[in-house]
Structures are given as structure tokens and as C-alpha cells.
Design an enzyme around this catalytic site. Structure first.
Site, PDB file in Angstrom:
ATOM      1  N   PRO A 233      33.628  35.004  65.302  1.00  0.00           N
ATOM      2  CA  PRO A 233      33.128  33.736  64.776  1.00  0.00           C
ATOM      3  C   PRO A 233      31.627  33.538  64.953  1.00  0.00           C
ATOM      4  O   PRO A 233      31.065  32.577  64.429  1.00  0.00           O
ATOM      5  CB  PRO A 233      33.913  32.694  65.572  1.00  0.00           C
ATOM      6  N   ASP A 256      26.610  40.191  56.742  1.00  0.00           N
ATOM      7  CA  ASP A 256      26.839  39.016  55.909  1.00  0.00           C
ATOM      8  C   ASP A 256      25.956  37.853  56.349  1.00  0.00           C
ATOM      9  O   ASP A 256      25.433  37.823  57.469  1.00  0.00           O
ATOM     10  CB  ASP A 256      28.306  38.578  56.001  1.00  0.00           C
ATOM     11  N   LYS A 278      26.498  36.695  51.258  1.00  0.00           N
ATOM     12  CA  LYS A 278      26.999  35.928  50.117  1.00  0.00           C
ATOM     13  C   LYS A 278      27.370  34.540  50.617  1.00  0.00           C
ATOM     14  O   LYS A 278      28.233  34.381  51.473  1.00  0.00           O
ATOM     15  CB  LYS A 278      28.217  36.605  49.493  1.00  0.00           C
ATOM     16  N   GLY A 310      33.888  36.972  61.388  1.00  0.00           N
ATOM     17  CA  GLY A 310      35.331  36.893  61.625  1.00  0.00           C
ATOM     18  C   GLY A 310      35.973  38.257  61.654  1.00  0.00           C
ATOM     19  O   GLY A 310      35.501  39.175  62.316  1.00  0.00           O
ATOM     20  N   ASP A 311      37.059  38.407  60.920  1.00  0.00           N
ATOM     21  CA  ASP A 311      37.787  39.664  60.835  1.00  0.00           C
ATOM     22  C   ASP A 311      37.620  40.241  59.429  1.00  0.00           C
ATOM     23  O   ASP A 311      37.726  39.501  58.438  1.00  0.00           O
ATOM     24  CB  ASP A 311      39.274  39.438  61.124  1.00  0.00           C
ATOM     25  N   THR A 339      39.142  36.105  64.109  1.00  0.00           N
ATOM     26  CA  THR A 339      38.960  35.289  62.912  1.00  0.00           C
ATOM     27  C   THR A 339      38.736  33.822  63.286  1.00  0.00           C
ATOM     28  O   THR A 339      39.165  33.353  64.348  1.00  0.00           O
ATOM     29  CB  THR A 339      40.171  35.438  61.971  1.00  0.00           C
ATOM     30  N   MET A 391      36.662  27.700  54.843  1.00  0.00           N
ATOM     31  CA  MET A 391      35.698  27.076  53.917  1.00  0.00           C
ATOM     32  C   MET A 391      36.251  25.728  53.467  1.00  0.00           C
ATOM     33  O   MET A 391      36.219  25.362  52.299  1.00  0.00           O
ATOM     34  CB  MET A 391      35.406  28.007  52.733  1.00  0.00           C
TER      35      MET A 391
END
Length: 481
Positions: A233, A256, A278, A310-311, A339, A391
Site C-alpha cells: 500500500p 506506477d 497511470k 498493492g499486489d 493489497t 478507487m
């Protein structure tokens, strides 16, 4: 801590002192301590001690250290590599350092930081390996405590292993290409059968293992590999040990947007770092471009870490990347991470499954709620499952509307976490009826996790803020823990 606060006021370095003259001025404990420290080196120590205390005098004789029994004269520092002023007389020590500086020789005066061109560290000696712990004079006792901890961790045979490695260096340089192949050889050398044999005192067996390892590494060639790594996380201490090791071995790190810079910085210092982040409405690279880049870098023989928040296998699009790598014949490995749903549950002390209440757990993004057909996960929510919505801020209203429309009670408890698992996390709690307010809370800028279900009622809400107490559209400072 700011970037400036995290900078050292000294530059850690090692002086070459083998067969060089190093002067120690003083008769007491301070001078004795410096002489003992220098005894770990091959320096030619000269003790300027006209009346050394008994134990110091015995040490000088026992170690065959040259002793000069005359008062200080500035000419005594000439030709020395280092100078230690440890007389116990502050004024005399300053005079010694002043003379050394005039001769452009680094000097150290005990307990006088302004007259120290360098500091003596707490030392762990595994010659030729040395670990030096410094505190810029601020915490010498702490440095000694750390030294003791490090000393316990390092095998006593470490120096012998380093000497053996040095004997193989020219062969490795001539037989193995620079870069990842050499690094992997040396990692196996220092952590595998070679190191075990040295530690047991069997150097002959260690040499046999080292020779076999060199031949095997050469035969394997320069084969690249990709690691799809979960960064968890975002908290550095929630990264797995395997993930950390791979970051330290990587030639290239593709990361990311949701991976904090502090985690990216845990990689090898000279590894290439490429942002392929992204975010909603802002893609620095398309998924196809990322796939092509992974293949290209691996074909160059590089070890590539694809670092995902996360995963990798939970909403990480790892399936597309694995397919691209398989099609290109590139070897890869998946390294799981924590995650965000699990981190969010831990933040709330929330049981995602609860005997007699919730025996099913659903992970979803909620983006399949736009049609008239209720998705399967929503039907599970109606039967008592705990639902973790990733999200969740942007779909809060549609999630709440669909679930209440399907019959889930509007007073069903919801838990909301921004930046789950991190130091800057924010906690909110409320009901399903209040959930649509989430979309209007502009102060939520980080990733948001929403957990819905009967089991949520068993969470701890002491450190969270009630969603019902926040006006729609208001910009609030939420509870931070």
C-alpha cells in the site's frame, strides 16, 4: 523530515594509512583509545607521549609502537597522514590541530568539534571489510550501541570471504560480462555454498564451490528477467523482504504513479528508474507501450522490476504483462504484495470475515455498475459478504444507489480509507446512505478504499471521522493517524 535535514554534515570516506605515519599526541585514556583504534589498521603509529599512563605505556611496548618523549613542537606533524590531538589540555590540542592544518594534514582534537577535520567512527572490523558508524559527534554512545548490533550480525569469517573473492576477481572480470551477470555471481558467492564453506573453515571446499559457480554463471549467459513486484500500500516497512532484495538487484525499475518515491528509492542506487504511471485521465505510457518496454529491456539482458502498488494480481493489469512476456519468451516471476483492502482493514482493525456474519470477501472496482444488471459481487453483498471497493471515491454514489436499490439496508456500515497503510492515511466511517457524499470531498486526493458489509460494524472507529458530520462539498481536514 526535509531534504536538508536528511543530509550529512560530513562525507563518509576511508583514508589510506597502510605504512603511513599517523601521530597521536597525549598520555592518557583519550590517546590510548586512539592508538587502539589505529591498531586495527596497518598505519605506522607514532605516539608523542612524554609521560604515558601505565596501561598506555605497556600497550606501546607490547605493540612495538614508536614513542617520542619530548614536548610538542609544530615540526612533529610534518610528513604525517593524520594527526590526533588527545592530550586532555584543550589549548594544547588546539595548537596541535592548528599546526597540522597549516601543514594541510587532517587532524582530530578530542571533544572539540571545531578542531576536527574528521571524526573517528565506531568500527566493526572484518578486515578487509570494515563498517564504520558515525554520528558527527552528536551521539557517540549511540554509535557504539549500533556497532555492537552490527558486530553480532556479521560473521567473523567475513574478512576471509572477502579475501577469497579478491582472488577470483580477475577471472570474473575476464569471463563474465559487466552488469547483472556479475552482480548475480557475486551475490551467490557471498550468500551461498561458498560463504557457508568459508564460515565452517573449509577454504578448499569454498574454492571448489566458487569455481563451479563461475562456470555455471558463464554457461547461463546474459539472460534478462522481469519481476512483477507488489509494492504494497505504500509504507516502506510493508514491502516484502523478497521485493526489497529484487529492488536492490534490479538494473531497471518501472514504477506506477501510486508507488511512493520513498519505495522507489529503496532500489539499487545506480538502477535506471522509469515512471510508467497511470492515473485517471493521465497516462504517461499506454499498457501496450509498457509491455513492449518490458520485453525490450529483458532482451537487453537486464533484470527488470515492474513495481506495482498493492499486489500485481489485484487490479494491476499483470495478466496483460505476463501474456506479453510469455509470448516473447521472456522469463518472469510474480512477487505478491499487500493489497490495499487488507491495509485498509488493518487501519480500521476491521475483520473482513467474521464467523456467523460474513464468510465471503469480494474485491471490486465498482466500475461495472453503470448498466441495469446487478453484478455478481453486488448480489454477494446482499447475502452478507464484505465488499472492498478499490478507487471507491469516483463510484461511491453509483455503488450506494445500486446496492440500496437492490435491497441492502441504507444503514449498512461503511469504512473509508485514503492512503491505506501509510503514515498519511485518513479514516472515515458512515452508512451506505451517506456514502455518496464521498464524491464531493475534494480534499481526498489519494487512492480511496471503501469497505461495505455487516462485518464492518465490528471495526474500531475511535480514530476516524463520521462521514455524516461532513457537509457535502466542504473541504475538511479529516482525522489523521
Amino acid at each position: 523530515m526535509s531534504a536538508t535535514e536528511n543530509r550529512l554534515g560530513v562525507f563518509p570516506a576511508f583514508f589510506r594509512v597502510a605504512d603511513e605515519g599517523v601521530a597521536v599526541f597525549g598520555n592518557g585514556d583519550e590517546a590510548f583509545a586512539k592508538a587502539r583504534l589505529l591498531g586495527n589498521t596497518k598505519a605506522r603509529v607514532i605516539a608523542y607521549a612524554d609521560a604515558p599512563e601505565a596501561d598506555y605505556a605497556a600497550y606501546l611496548v607490547d605493540k612495538h609502537i614508536e614513542q617520542v618523549q619530548v614536548p610538542f613542537d609544530p615540526a612533529q606533524v610534518e610528513g604525517k597522514t593524520l594527526v590526533f590531538a588527545a592530550t586532555g589540555d584543550a589549548a594544547l590540542d588546539r595548537a596541535i590541530v592548528t599546526a597540522a592544518r597549516a601543514a594541510k594534514i587532517p587532524a582530530n582534537a578530542v571533544d572539540q568539534p571545531d578542531y576536527c577535520d574528521f571524526y573517528t567512527p565506531a568500527l566493526v572490523n572484518r578486515a578487509p571489510i570494515a563498517v564504520a558508524i558515525g554520528s558527527e559527534g552528536a551521539g557517540p554512545v549511540l554509535a557504539q550501541m549500533i556497532r555492537a548490533d552490527v558486530d553480532r550480525l556479521l560473521p567473523k569469517s567475513l574478512g576471509k570471504l572477502a579475501v577469497l573473492a579478491n582472488s577470483y576477481r580477475s577471472a570474473v572480470d575476464s569471463l563474465l560480462p559487466r552488469g547483472v551477470v556479475r552482480r548475480l555471481f557475486w551475490r551467490s558467492f557471498f550468500k551461498g555454498d561458498v560463504a557457508d564453506a568459508v564460515e565452517s573453515g573449509d577454504v578448499s571446499t569454498a574454492r571448489r564451490h566458487a569455481t563451479r559457480l563461475l562456470k555455471a554463471t558463464r554457461a547461463s549467459g546474459n539472460v534478462g528477467r522481469v519481476f512483477l513486484v507488489g509494492a504494497g500500500p505504500g509504507a516502506e516497512d510493508l514491502l516484502t523482504l523478497r521485493a526489497h532484495r529484487l529492488l536492490m538487484e534490479a538494473d531497471v525499475i518501472l514504477f506506477d504513479a501510486l508507488v511512493p518515491q520513498a519505495v522507489v528509492d529503496m532500489g539499487r542506487r545506480d538502477a535506471e528508474r522509469i515512471s510508467v504511471g497511470k492515473r485517471k485521465g493521465c497516462h504517461s505510457k499506454s499498457q501496450e507501450e509498457i509491455n513492449d518496454l518490458l520485453v525490450e529491456l529483458a532482451r537487453e539482458g537486464k533484470r527488470v522490476v515492474r513495481l506495482k502498488a498493492g499486489d500485481p494480481l489485484v487490479f494491476g493489469r499483470a495478466g496483460e504483462e505476463m501474456a506479453a512476456l510469455r509470448n516473447a519468451g521472456i522469463p518472469y516471476e510474480v512477487v505478491p504484495g499487500i493489497t490495499s483492502a487488507l491495509a485498509a482493514a488493518a487501519d480500521f482493525e476491521l475483520p473482513l470475515t467474521l464467523r456467523g456474519v460474513a464468510s465471503t470477501l469480494v474485491f471490486t472496482t465498482g466500475h461495472d455498475l453503470h448498466g441495469d444488471v446487478l453484478p455478481d459481487w453486488a448480489r454477494l453483498a446482499l447475502s452478507g459478504a464484505s465488499v472492498a471497493v478499490y478507487m471507491g471515491r469516483s463510484v461511491a454514489a453509483s455503488v450506494a444507489g445500486k446496492l440500496m436499490g437492490a435491497g441492502l439496508p441504507e444503514d449498512t456500515t461503511v469504512a473509508i480509507v485514503e492512503n491505506a497503510g501509510r503514515a498519511d492515511r485518513r479514516l472515515l466511517h458512515g452508512t451506505l446512505a451517506e456514502l455518496p457524499r464521498l464524491e464531493h470531498l475534494d480534499s481526498l486526493t489519494g487512492p480511496v478504499m471503501v469497505i461495505i458489509g455487516d462485518a464492518v460494524a465490528g471495526a474500531s472507529f475511535e480514530r476516524s471521522e463520521a462521514l455524516g458530520g461532513i457537509g457535502a462539498g466542504a473541504r475538511q481536514n479529516f482525522a489523521r493517524i
